[in-house]
Design a protein around this motif. Structure first.
Motif, PDB file in Angstrom:
ATOM      1  N   PRO A 165       0.819  -1.221   0.000  1.00  9.14           N
ATOM      2  CA  PRO A 165       0.000   0.000   0.000  1.00  9.14           C
ATOM      3  C   PRO A 165       0.847   1.264   0.000  1.00  9.14           C
ATOM      4  O   PRO A 165       2.003   1.257   0.418  1.00  9.14           O
ATOM      5  N   ARG A 166       0.247   2.314  -0.467  1.00  6.85           N
ATOM      6  CA  ARG A 166       0.849   3.644  -0.409  1.00  6.85           C
ATOM      7  C   ARG A 166      -0.019   4.529   0.452  1.00  6.85           C
ATOM      8  O   ARG A 166      -1.217   4.291   0.618  1.00  6.85           O
ATOM      9  N   SER A 167       0.597   5.566   0.995  1.00  4.11           N
ATOM     10  CA  SER A 167      -0.128   6.512   1.824  1.00  4.11           C
ATOM     11  C   SER A 167      -0.578   7.696   0.971  1.00  4.11           C
ATOM     12  O   SER A 167       0.211   8.269   0.230  1.00  4.11           O
ATOM     13  N   TYR A 168      -1.847   8.040   1.100  1.00  6.55           N
ATOM     14  CA  TYR A 168      -2.410   9.163   0.365  1.00  6.55           C
ATOM     15  C   TYR A 168      -2.997  10.175   1.349  1.00  6.55           C
ATOM     16  O   TYR A 168      -3.458   9.811   2.436  1.00  6.55           O
ATOM     17  N   TRP A 169      -2.997  11.441   0.928  1.00  6.58           N
ATOM     18  CA  TRP A 169      -3.497  12.520   1.759  1.00  6.58           C
ATOM     19  C   TRP A 169      -4.569  13.317   1.025  1.00  6.58           C
ATOM     20  O   TRP A 169      -4.499  13.512  -0.178  1.00  6.58           O
ATOM     21  N   GLY A 170      -5.540  13.786   1.800  1.00  5.50           N
ATOM     22  CA  GLY A 170      -6.478  14.747   1.272  1.00  5.50           C
ATOM     23  C   GLY A 170      -5.906  16.152   1.373  1.00  5.50           C
ATOM     24  O   GLY A 170      -4.819  16.355   1.921  1.00  5.50           O
ATOM     25  N   LYS A 171      -6.650  17.121   0.861  1.00  4.18           N
ATOM     26  CA  LYS A 171      -6.174  18.507   0.861  1.00  4.18           C
ATOM     27  C   LYS A 171      -6.462  19.221   2.172  1.00  4.18           C
ATOM     28  O   LYS A 171      -5.934  20.299   2.418  1.00  4.18           O
ATOM     29  N   GLY A 172      -7.297  18.631   2.998  1.00  6.42           N
ATOM     30  CA  GLY A 172      -7.560  19.199   4.304  1.00  6.42           C
ATOM     31  C   GLY A 172      -8.859  19.980   4.376  1.00  6.42           C
ATOM     32  O   GLY A 172      -9.340  20.509   3.379  1.00  6.42           O
ATOM     33  N   THR A 173      -9.404  20.030   5.584  1.00  7.28           N
ATOM     34  CA  THR A 173     -10.591  20.836   5.846  1.00  7.28           C
ATOM     35  C   THR A 173     -10.364  21.570   7.169  1.00  7.28           C
ATOM     36  O   THR A 173      -9.838  21.005   8.124  1.00  7.28           O
ATOM     37  N   GLN A 174     -10.757  22.834   7.199  1.00  5.26           N
ATOM     38  CA  GLN A 174     -10.459  23.672   8.349  1.00  5.26           C
ATOM     39  C   GLN A 174     -11.529  23.527   9.414  1.00  5.26           C
ATOM     40  O   GLN A 174     -12.732  23.573   9.124  1.00  5.26           O
ATOM     41  N   VAL A 175     -11.081  23.387  10.635  1.00  2.85           N
ATOM     42  CA  VAL A 175     -11.976  23.388  11.801  1.00  2.85           C
ATOM     43  C   VAL A 175     -11.549  24.540  12.703  1.00  2.85           C
ATOM     44  O   VAL A 175     -10.386  24.617  13.098  1.00  2.85           O
ATOM     45  N   ILE A 176     -12.492  25.417  13.014  1.00  6.65           N
ATOM     46  CA  ILE A 176     -12.219  26.550  13.892  1.00  6.65           C
ATOM     47  C   ILE A 176     -13.197  26.495  15.051  1.00  6.65           C
ATOM     48  O   ILE A 176     -14.414  26.477  14.827  1.00  6.65           O
ATOM     49  N   VAL A 177     -12.665  26.457  16.253  1.00  6.93           N
ATOM     50  CA  VAL A 177     -13.491  26.405  17.454  1.00  6.93           C
ATOM     51  C   VAL A 177     -13.306  27.714  18.211  1.00  6.93           C
ATOM     52  O   VAL A 177     -12.200  28.020  18.671  1.00  6.93           O
ATOM     53  N   SER A 178     -14.378  28.454  18.334  1.00  7.43           N
ATOM     54  CA  SER A 178     -14.302  29.739  19.025  1.00  7.43           C
ATOM     55  C   SER A 178     -14.634  29.584  20.504  1.00  7.43           C
ATOM     56  O   SER A 178     -15.442  28.736  20.879  1.00  7.43           O
ATOM     57  N   SER A 179     -13.999  30.417  21.312  1.00 12.62           N
ATOM     58  CA  SER A 179     -14.202  30.321  22.770  1.00 12.62           C
ATOM     59  C   SER A 179     -15.356  31.199  23.221  1.00 12.62           C
ATOM     60  O   SER A 179     -15.895  31.996  22.475  1.00 12.62           O
TER      61      SER A 179
END
Length: 120
Positions: A106-120
């Protein structure tokens, strides 16, 4: 070629919940594991949660009891349910998968990412 597409990120208040999804597509023979990593500004990318095809999962200590990883092997999709979110969970979340495109290793693959922002 294998593509990983994430969805479900966004802005949420502390204590809230989000559910991330990641679907693998392309020339897939077998998905051996899928997981989530995150990277906050100025910090290294770190493992959040990971699940192998047989259902074995592991979590970062910082998310145990709050995050749950699950997978639909038939759809080559992995989910991350994030509850009781904290500002320190703010990061770009990346999907990762170990994929065989044929009988070889197998090879390792990555997605482009998704942003998570948690405000206080």
């Amino acid at each position: 070629q294998v593509q990983l597409v994430e969805s479900g990120g966004g802005l949420v208040q502390a204590g809230g919940s989000l559910r991330l999804s990641c679907a693998a597509s392309g020339s897939i023979f077998r998905v051996n594991a899928m997981g989530w990593y995150r990277q906050a500004p100025g910090k290294q990318r770190e493992l959040v949660a990971r699940m192998t095809r047989d259902g074995t999962s592991n979590y970062a200590d910082s998310v145990k009891g709050r995050f749950t990883i699950s997978a639909d092997n038939a759809k080559n999709t992995v989910y991350l349910q994030m509850n009781s979110l904290k500002p320190e969970d703010t990061a770009a979340y990346y999907c990762n998968s170990d994929v065989q495109t044929d009988w070889r290793s197998p090879r390792s693959y990555w997605g482009k990412g998704t942003q998570v922002i948690v405000s206080s």
